[in-house]
Write an enzyme that holds these catalytic residues in place. Structure first.
Site: not given
Length: 276
Positions: A172, A231
């Site tokens: 990601r 995050c």
């Protein structure tokens, strides 16, 4: 005080003269609500806390899990029996993300005595209960700001002037895939530091020395004055902040994280394995 506690230590303290308040924060990203798991069996005396509804505000421009209103969060904690001087132990199913989010919120709002059950319920070998406790109302009053917090502009600046760690999975970060947010990639200047590397195969945190060595390899050392973490939506990032605390470092959390950053098309996005 260490921010984590072992299952055996939890058993001992629960049987002592000043038993801790136990909070069950089981949650799974994109998965079912944790309440049925709680009702099927939890550590005796534990109160269920809903991450999505009680440890976060409504999703929106601030991300998928923006911080809850401090007064509303404190009311949830009081209903769970948390007092100003309570010892609090939080646990989840074993991943540690949700428990770390509860730990961070309690510490951020000024509670001094809160720890995460290392390894979560997966490491618990004691009996489980199906009884829902009815604790006496606590007297916890929030004092937000004890732990450092970043907004989007602060995270961007820190990526240039200090060290900003991206706690998401490496694919990601690189932008190879993005299963949740508008676009893949990372905040320019951020360093990839997947949260999963904070724990061993048993789901427990690595020893403090091993964590310190891990973070040193990412650029954290005694001269690193400013460290930040983000995050996807401020949940696994709290786990990274907790790991850094175990290693002896204080880090700021960008609570809005990638879900807030990427929602604004005017903000720059870097891709690939390098900070950019």
């Amino acid at each position: 005080m260490k921010p984590i506690i072992s299952a055996s230590e939890c058993v001992s303290e629960s049987a002592g003269p000043r038993p801790p308040v136990l909070l069950d924060v089981r949650w799974q990203l994109g998965g079912p609500h944790g309440r049925p798991d709680y009702e099927a069996g939890h550590i005796p005396g534990a109160v269920f806390v809903d991450l999505d509804a009680e440890l976060a505000g409504p999703a929106g421009s601030g991300g998928r899990h923006p911080l809850p209103d401090p007064a509303e969060f404190a009311a949830v904690m009081r209903r769970a029996g948390v007092g100003r001087d309570s010892s609090v132990i939080v646990y989840d199913g074993g991943l540690g993300w949700a428990a770390a989010r509860a730990w961070w919120l309690l510490r951020w709002t000024g509670h001094r005595d809160v720890r995460v059950l290392d390894g979560g319920l997966a490491g618990w070998s004691g009996e489980l209960s199906k009884e829902t406790p009815a604790p006496a109302e606590g007297d916890f009053v929030p004092e937000p700001g004890v732990l450092p917090l970043l907004d989007a502009d602060g995270a961007a600046a820190l990526a240039r002037s200090g060290l900003l760690l991206d706690a998401r999975a490496a694919e990601r970060y690189r932008g190879d895939v993005e299963p949740i947010d508008r676009v893949g990639g990372h905040i320019p200047g951020a360093v990839s530091a997947p949260t999963g590397e904070n724990v061993g195969v048993d789901g427990c945190f690595l020893p403090a020395q091993a964590l310190a060595a891990r973070f040193a390899g990412l650029g954290v050392d005694g001269d690193t004055a400013d460290i930040g973490v983000y995050c996807g939506s401020g949940v696994s990032g709290a786990h990274q902040v907790l790991a850094l605390e175990i290693a002896g470092y204080r880090a700021a959390l960008y609570a809005g994280s990638w879900s807030e950053w990427s929602a604004d098309a005017s903000r720059p996005v870097a891709t690939g394995p390098e900070p950019g």
